[in-house]
Write an enzyme that holds these catalytic residues in place. Structure first.
Site, PDB file in Angstrom:
ATOM      1  N   ASP A   3       0.848  -1.178   0.000  1.00  0.00           N
ATOM      2  CA  ASP A   3       0.000   0.000   0.000  1.00  0.00           C
ATOM      3  C   ASP A   3       0.891   1.239   0.000  1.00  0.00           C
ATOM      4  O   ASP A   3       1.561   1.544   0.985  1.00  0.00           O
ATOM      5  CB  ASP A   3      -0.900  -0.011   1.239  1.00  0.00           C
ATOM      6  CG  ASP A   3      -1.931   1.121   1.200  1.00  0.00           C
ATOM      7  OD1 ASP A   3      -1.831   1.961   0.277  1.00  0.00           O
ATOM      8  OD2 ASP A   3      -2.795   1.152   2.085  1.00  0.00           O
ATOM      9  N   ASP A  29       3.556  -2.863   8.943  1.00  0.00           N
ATOM     10  CA  ASP A  29       3.691  -3.254  10.344  1.00  0.00           C
ATOM     11  C   ASP A  29       5.008  -4.019  10.448  1.00  0.00           C
ATOM     12  O   ASP A  29       5.070  -5.199  10.121  1.00  0.00           O
ATOM     13  CB  ASP A  29       2.520  -4.143  10.768  1.00  0.00           C
ATOM     14  CG  ASP A  29       1.198  -3.394  10.677  1.00  0.00           C
ATOM     15  OD1 ASP A  29       1.236  -2.168  10.547  1.00  0.00           O
ATOM     16  OD2 ASP A  29       0.158  -4.063  10.745  1.00  0.00           O
ATOM     17  N   ASP A  38       6.326 -11.630   7.092  1.00  0.00           N
ATOM     18  CA  ASP A  38       7.015 -11.735   5.808  1.00  0.00           C
ATOM     19  C   ASP A  38       8.395 -11.084   5.902  1.00  0.00           C
ATOM     20  O   ASP A  38       8.519  -9.920   6.300  1.00  0.00           O
ATOM     21  CB  ASP A  38       6.201 -11.057   4.706  1.00  0.00           C
ATOM     22  CG  ASP A  38       4.863 -11.745   4.478  1.00  0.00           C
ATOM     23  OD1 ASP A  38       4.827 -12.984   4.595  1.00  0.00           O
ATOM     24  OD2 ASP A  38       3.876 -11.045   4.205  1.00  0.00           O
ATOM     25  N   GLY A  98      34.459 -47.657  -7.304  1.00  0.00           N
ATOM     26  CA  GLY A  98      33.898 -48.408  -8.410  1.00  0.00           C
ATOM     27  C   GLY A  98      33.320 -49.738  -7.985  1.00  0.00           C
ATOM     28  O   GLY A  98      33.382 -50.723  -8.724  1.00  0.00           O
ATOM     29  N   GLY A  99      32.788 -49.803  -6.763  1.00  0.00           N
ATOM     30  CA  GLY A  99      32.117 -50.997  -6.293  1.00  0.00           C
ATOM     31  C   GLY A  99      33.030 -52.207  -6.240  1.00  0.00           C
ATOM     32  O   GLY A  99      34.224 -52.113  -5.944  1.00  0.00           O
ATOM     33  N   SER A 121      35.062 -45.299  -1.608  1.00  0.00           N
ATOM     34  CA  SER A 121      34.032 -46.163  -2.168  1.00  0.00           C
ATOM     35  C   SER A 121      34.491 -47.623  -2.169  1.00  0.00           C
ATOM     36  O   SER A 121      34.999 -48.107  -1.172  1.00  0.00           O
ATOM     37  CB  SER A 121      33.649 -45.668  -3.570  1.00  0.00           C
ATOM     38  OG  SER A 121      32.407 -46.193  -3.961  1.00  0.00           O
ATOM     39  N   ASP A 164      29.480 -40.319  -0.210  1.00  0.00           N
ATOM     40  CA  ASP A 164      30.592 -40.872  -0.977  1.00  0.00           C
ATOM     41  C   ASP A 164      31.316 -39.745  -1.712  1.00  0.00           C
ATOM     42  O   ASP A 164      30.692 -38.860  -2.292  1.00  0.00           O
ATOM     43  CB  ASP A 164      30.007 -41.871  -1.985  1.00  0.00           C
ATOM     44  CG  ASP A 164      31.063 -42.708  -2.681  1.00  0.00           C
ATOM     45  OD1 ASP A 164      32.141 -42.189  -2.977  1.00  0.00           O
ATOM     46  OD2 ASP A 164      30.769 -43.892  -2.947  1.00  0.00           O
TER      47      ASP A 164
END
Length: 800
Positions: free
Chosen positions: A34, A40, A93, A322-323, A353, A638
């Site tokens: 406004d 406020d 806000d 790489g597993g 890993s 990882d």
């Protein structure tokens, strides 16, 4: 005035505190919607290095001239980085946020600051600051010039619960709170005839308040926080150290609840190490290991005399992830180094890993590198080739849940990774394995094996991308710590509760399987994705999973004939599906654990410290209120989320690594990790050779590449070993041609068994990959010895 002493190689200094006065004067032109009226508005103040409480002004109603003239006080320590956060709100806000470095106000000064919020519309906030040094209040600090540990006090509150008819009818609760303390709050039911004591640990010069509130409980036993019939607020500065104070909390006209308060100072001895140097245990290891390396080099290089101490090079293995492919390959490479006699020349082995699975298995034997590796390799082969259909059988799942329940009772935050950990333990060991990270000290206490180093990434979950913020976390048998902050704890204390560098609550050290899951939890997420595709139709669940996934082999589509883990583990229907779904949906996917940096503050000059800058990864480092010490938990993932490498621990300048054997296990792009490592080092100012490759290298990679920076001898000499099937197609042993119909190794493509998520190899597949990586090492013996000889030559020339 200052006082210096040394505790565990940590410097203690005494500094005065200061009183900061902040007066919120007024705001101009703060117009929201406004145009004919103002807003406020109110202002909040938060200075986390002085208090955990957020203060606020009153709300000014409907006025274009927002005048507050409200004053707030903070007791601060100028040796820490004090960033005051001012926020302007219109109702609820948020309009503006202001970050103000309190260091801009010198002691004895009165500073009037006008913060320009919008230059075009001249929106501004006027604030007055006054700094007054308080020489009567001195505080002892411990710092490494990046982190600061402050003095801590402990408040003991004993509650004498007297008989009262009211309590026998209504089990009302007493709530005790000290904001900013480690404990924060305690609650207790008011039962007759008992005395109960509670502790609160808090930074001494915060001078918080003790809040005691008697609260009603509803008929169903739930607490109603809005229905209190007695309360007490006591500033703790009124409680002198070493003295007991009795306080009465009135319950009725003739009845009161007695609180006995006693405050004492906590020990100045920290339970963590603040410093960027190596710990004393690692220094002792290096001294012993140097003798082993020196003797091995004299034999291999056929030297006529012993190397001097400063001439012995530090050689490190840098294994990628790489597993199971990484695990199997590392076994083969270490076997090759053993056969060449070079394994005794290695000082460090870094892993991440899947490569950590091989390392953790080997280090259960305190003399593994002095023995033939056939036995641990046969053990790994047995578990790699076994049927894993029962890993998630109902029987195993029940045992997993029991263990996770016990971990939760021990105060450990459980997640999907706990399920992944015990499943991984079943896959790799076939049994419960009580071995722990700290147990690996027995394998290095005489320098008999290389020192293992593991790495993970600390990230901010959800609201900040891994690529925007990440911090290296290093694990060794001796310590776990953050490289950037120079903060380390004993490995057996990882997972325990810390506050301001003090151990608050000791939690039993986890079995090593839980760390293996942490170091390789990118596999857990990918497995979760596969299982979700097989079993779940819940759209929200699918979105949750997809938001968590970054597959490091995104181009892979599993063939129908694959021994792919997702199809061998899961039966997606029935009770098993429901139990696993509950476990997964109730817990976060990342590995959360108590933050051992909790409570520590950033030093006033932390951002200028060269050690901190080396590991700076993001712009967030410029906002100390958001860094890791401010978190209750740390979130670890990882390292492959960023770079599929174990380089950061090995590149610490304190370790002085001269030669790196870089082992890569990515079949499709074997130079990606080493190129990313070089780019990262360039950005961070870490010495590292340039990775120069031609087009032919990218199309047809060779077995070994030597990278040397002749202009900067502080950079390590790097030997990079891609996972390739080059001359091995023609030779089965160095110099020994293979038969016409002998089998080669399909590393990539849909016919390959070595994809990331395959956890079951045939015996032929396992042996083929093992022999390939063993061969690639032995076939490049001369290059390895050339790199080591060059390092010795450089060290002789430098004289140190």
């Amino acid at each position: 005035m200052s006082e210096k002493s040394t505790i565990s190689c940590q410097e203690i200094r005494t500094f005065p505190t200061s009183l900061l006065t902040v007066k919120i004067l007024q705001a101009r032109n703060i117009i929201v919607d406004d145009l004919s009226s103002g807003a406020d508005c109110y202002v909040t103040l938060w200075l986390p290095t002085a208090s955990k409480e957020k203060l606020r002004t009153r709300t000014v109603l409907h006025s274009s001239a927002l005048v507050w003239n409200e004053t707030f006080y903070f007791m601060i320590q100028n040796q820490v980085k004090n960033i005051l956060e001012l926020r302007i709100y219109s109702e609820d806000d948020l309009l503006f946020t202001i970050l103000f470095d309190v260091a801009e106000v010198a002691p004895g000064e009165r500073v009037h600051v006008t913060f320009i919020l919008n230059l075009e519309k001249m929106k501004q906030l006027e604030v007055e600051f006054i700094m007054k040094e308080n020489l009567d209040h001195l505080e002892k600090l411990i710092t490494n010039d990046v982190l600061v540990s402050r003095s801590v006090s402990c408040l003991n509150v004993c509650v004498a619960k007297r008989n009262n008819k009211r309590y026998s009818k209504e089990e009302d609760n007493l709530a005790l709170q000290v904001k900013g303390s480690y404990e924060d709050r305690w609650k207790t039911a008011l039962e007759s005839g008992l005395i109960e004591c509670f502790h609160f640990h808090y930074p001494t010069y915060w001078e918080p308040e003790l809040n005691a509130i008697l609260q009603h409980c509803s008929s169903n036993g739930e607490q109603d926080e809005h229905r209190s019939f007695a309360s007490l607020t006591l500033p703790l500065k009124l409680v002198s150290a070493g003295q007991e104070v009795k306080v009465a909390l009135p319950v009725s006209e003739d009845t009161s609840l007695e609180l006995r308060l006693h405050r004492q100072s906590c020990s100045e001895q920290l339970d963590m190490r603040l410093g960027f140097d190596l710990c004393e245990e690692e220094k002792a290891f290096l001294h012993k290991r140097k003798n082993v390396v020196s003797a091995a080099l004299k034999s291999i290089l056929q030297l006529k005399k012993d190397l001097l101490d400063h001439e012995v090079p530090v050689v490190a293995v840098m294994a990628a992830g790489g597993g199971c492919r990484a695990m199997t390959s590392l076994y083969g490479q270490l076997s090759g180094l053993k056969k060449l006699g070079i394994l005794d020349c290695i000082t460090y082995i870094g892993g991440t890993s899947g490569s950590t699975w091989a390392m953790s298995n080997l280090y259960e034997d305190s003399a593994w590198s002095q023995k033939d590796l056939g036995r641990p390799i046969c053990k790994a082969k047995k578990h790699m080739t076994k049927n894993k259909i029962n890993v998630f059988s109902l029987e195993h799942l029940i045992s997993y849940q029991k263990e996770m329940t016990q971990r939760a009772e021990d105060g450990i935050s459980t997640s999907f990774n706990d399920l992944w950990a015990v499943a991984l333990e079943n896959i790799l060991h076939g049994r419960v394995n009580d071995f722990k990270l700290s147990d690996q000290q027995q394998a290095v206490n005489q320098g008999q094996n290389p020192l293992p180093l593991y790495v993970a990434l600390s990230v901010k979950e959800n609201h900040i991308s891994t690529f925007d913020f990440k911090e290296w976390c290093e694990f060794s048998p001796y310590e776990v710590g953050f490289l950037k902050y120079g903060a380390f704890i004993h490995s057996e204390d990882f997972g325990s509760d810390f506050f301001m560098g003090r151990l608050m609550r000791k939690i039993p050290e986890s079995r090593l399987c839980y760390l293996e899951a942490l170091w390789s939890n990118i596999l857990a997420v990918n497995f979760l994705d596969v299982w979700n595709c097989l079993s779940s139709t819940d759209e929200s669940w699918q979105k949750l999973i997809q938001s968590k996934i970054r597959n490091i082999e995104e181009s892979y589509v599993p063939p129908k004939s694959s021994t792919y883990l997702g199809t061998s583990w899961m039966c997606p229907d029935g009770m098993l599906f429901k139990i696993i779904r509950n476990v997964l949906t109730d817990c976060p996917l990342h590995y959360h654990i108590h933050n051992f940096l909790k409570g520590l503050h950033m030093h006033k000059d932390y951002y200028q410290d060269s050690q901190f800058s080396v590991w700076k990864d993001s712009q967030l480092d410029q906002f100390p209120n958001q860094l890791t010490p401010s978190e209750d938990d740390i979130c670890l993932v990882d390292a492959a989320y960023f770079i599929n490498t174990s380089c950061p621990p090995l590149l610490r300048k304190e370790r002085k690594v001269d030669v790196i054997l870089s082992f890569d296990y990515t079949p499709d792009n074997p130079f990606q990790s080493i190129e990313q490592t070089q780019k990262y080092c360039l950005e961070q100012g870490i010495p590292f050779p340039r990775i120069l490759l031609c087009e032919e290298d990218m199309k047809n990679p060779r077995e070994c590449y030597l990278f040397v920076d002749d202009e900067n001898r502080k950079a390590p000499i790097v030997l990079h070993f891609p996972l390739v099937n080059d001359t091995f197609q023609k030779f089965k042993e160095p110099g020994v041609e293979r038969g016409q119909y002998e089998r080669t190794v399909p590393l990539s493509g849909h016919c390959s068994p070595y994809h990331l998520m395959n956890f079951r190899y045939s015996e032929k597949d396992f042996d083929a990959l093992l022999k390939l990586t063993d061969y690639n090492i032995r076939n490049n013996r001369d290059k390895i010895l050339k790199a080591i000889s060059l390092a010795i030559e450089w060290k002789k020339m430098s004289g140190n």
